[in-house]
Design an enzyme around this catalytic site. Structure first.
Site, PDB file in Angstrom:
ATOM      1  N   HIS A  54       0.921  -0.893   0.086  1.00 23.04           N
ATOM      2  CA  HIS A  54      -0.069  -0.021  -0.120  1.00 23.04           C
ATOM      3  C   HIS A  54       0.875   1.169   0.238  1.00 23.04           C
ATOM      4  O   HIS A  54       2.024   0.977   0.269  1.00 23.04           O
ATOM      5  CB  HIS A  54      -0.943  -0.026   1.140  1.00 23.04           C
ATOM      6  CG  HIS A  54      -0.366   0.114   2.534  1.00 23.04           C
ATOM      7  ND1 HIS A  54      -0.527  -1.006   3.474  1.00 23.04           N
ATOM      8  CD2 HIS A  54       0.725   0.828   3.179  1.00 23.04           C
ATOM      9  CE1 HIS A  54       0.223  -0.706   4.637  1.00 23.04           C
ATOM     10  NE2 HIS A  54       0.841   0.436   4.174  1.00 23.04           N
TER      11      HIS A  54
HETATM   12  P1  TYD Z   1      -2.359  -3.605   7.329  1.00 28.62           P
HETATM   13  O1  TYD Z   1      -2.381  -2.362   6.666  1.00 28.62           O
HETATM   14  O2  TYD Z   1      -2.783  -4.764   6.489  1.00 28.62           O
HETATM   15  O3  TYD Z   1      -0.842  -3.998   7.896  1.00 28.62           O
HETATM   16  P2  TYD Z   1       0.463  -4.126   7.037  1.00 28.62           P
HETATM   17  O4  TYD Z   1       0.990  -2.583   6.770  1.00 28.62           O
HETATM   18  O5  TYD Z   1       1.433  -4.488   8.071  1.00 28.62           O
HETATM   19  O6  TYD Z   1       0.481  -5.070   5.946  1.00 28.62           O
HETATM   20  O7  TYD Z   1      -3.267  -3.614   8.633  1.00 28.62           O
HETATM   21  C1  TYD Z   1      -3.909  -4.831   8.931  1.00 28.62           C
HETATM   22  C2  TYD Z   1      -5.129  -4.322   9.802  1.00 28.62           C
HETATM   23  O8  TYD Z   1      -4.898  -3.980  11.115  1.00 28.62           O
HETATM   24  C3  TYD Z   1      -6.148  -3.943   8.947  1.00 28.62           C
HETATM   25  O9  TYD Z   1      -7.300  -4.065   9.205  1.00 28.62           O
HETATM   26  C4  TYD Z   1      -5.861  -2.401   9.526  1.00 28.62           C
HETATM   27  C5  TYD Z   1      -5.578  -2.474  10.769  1.00 28.62           C
HETATM   28  N1  TYD Z   1      -4.665  -1.201  11.465  1.00 28.62           N
HETATM   29  C6  TYD Z   1      -5.023  -0.379  12.256  1.00 28.62           C
HETATM   30  O10 TYD Z   1      -6.274  -0.621  12.685  1.00 28.62           O
HETATM   31  N2  TYD Z   1      -4.255   0.580  12.792  1.00 28.62           N
HETATM   32  C7  TYD Z   1      -3.051   0.539  12.245  1.00 28.62           C
HETATM   33  O11 TYD Z   1      -2.440   1.628  12.559  1.00 28.62           O
HETATM   34  C8  TYD Z   1      -2.408  -0.209  11.278  1.00 28.62           C
HETATM   35  C9  TYD Z   1      -1.363  -0.168  10.811  1.00 28.62           C
HETATM   36  C10 TYD Z   1      -3.304  -1.357  11.060  1.00 28.62           C
END
Ligand code: TYD
Length: 144
Positions: A54
């Site tokens: 992302h």
């Molecule tokens: P995600 O963005 O997929 O993590 P990564 O960047 O490590 O791949 O996040 C996983 C889940 O956690 C998603 O449902 C969003 C939630 N999340 C939060 O609620 N707060 C946060 O600060 C982060 C990074 C993720």
């Protein structure tokens, strides 16, 4: 802006002594360019997992593998680079609007992430084609 201007490695001082190591990261331009609003950490991912995938419209990040190793791939739509994080004193600063992937986590990897903004899913771009479109829109509005 070239990719080299959008990320950088920062080496933090070790304030440790005979009792062990101590690394301090202060925000607001002291050790890192932004004020820290959010902290999260990732562990228990393995060498087969790819996280991230992302870009964030607004948030800047600072990543540190406080334990173990991982790789971060950054991409600005025209160039990409891979950075290996493997030392608790090595921070990777990422500006906003960079596409990023984290992968090849070692078993003992604990990836600490400091963020300039609170979590807001609306500022995440999770589709690469959308990311490229948003970049083009930004470029054309900045050129006006
Ligand atoms: P995600 O963005 O997929 O993590 P990564 O960047 O490590 O791949 O996040 C996983 C889940 O956690 C998603 O449902 C969003 C939630 N999340 C939060 O609620 N707060 C946060 O600060 C982060 C990074 C993720």
């Amino acid at each position: 802006m070239s990719l080299e201007e959008q990320y950088r490695l920062i080496e933090f001082a070790d304030l440790g002594d005979e009792r062990g190591n101590l690394v301090v990261i202060e925000g607001e331009g002291m050790d890192i360019p932004f004020d820290i609003r959010r902290v999260f950490y990732i562990y228990g991912s393995d060498s087969t997992v790819v996280r991230g995938n992302h870009a964030n419209r607004e948030t800047e990040f600072l990543l540190v593998n406080v334990s173990g190793r991982s790789k971060v791939r950054v991409d600005n739509g025209s160039e990409s680079a891979v950075i290996e994080l493997d030392r608790p004193r090595m921070g990777l600063y990422l500006s906003a609007m960079l596409w990023k992937d984290m992968y090849e986590f070692s078993e003992d990897s604990v990836l600490l992430v400091l963020a300039s903004r609170h979590y807001d899913e609306r500022e995440y771009i999770r589709d690469y084609d959308t990311y490229l479109r948003v970049l083009r829109e930004k470029e054309s509005s900045e050129g006006e």
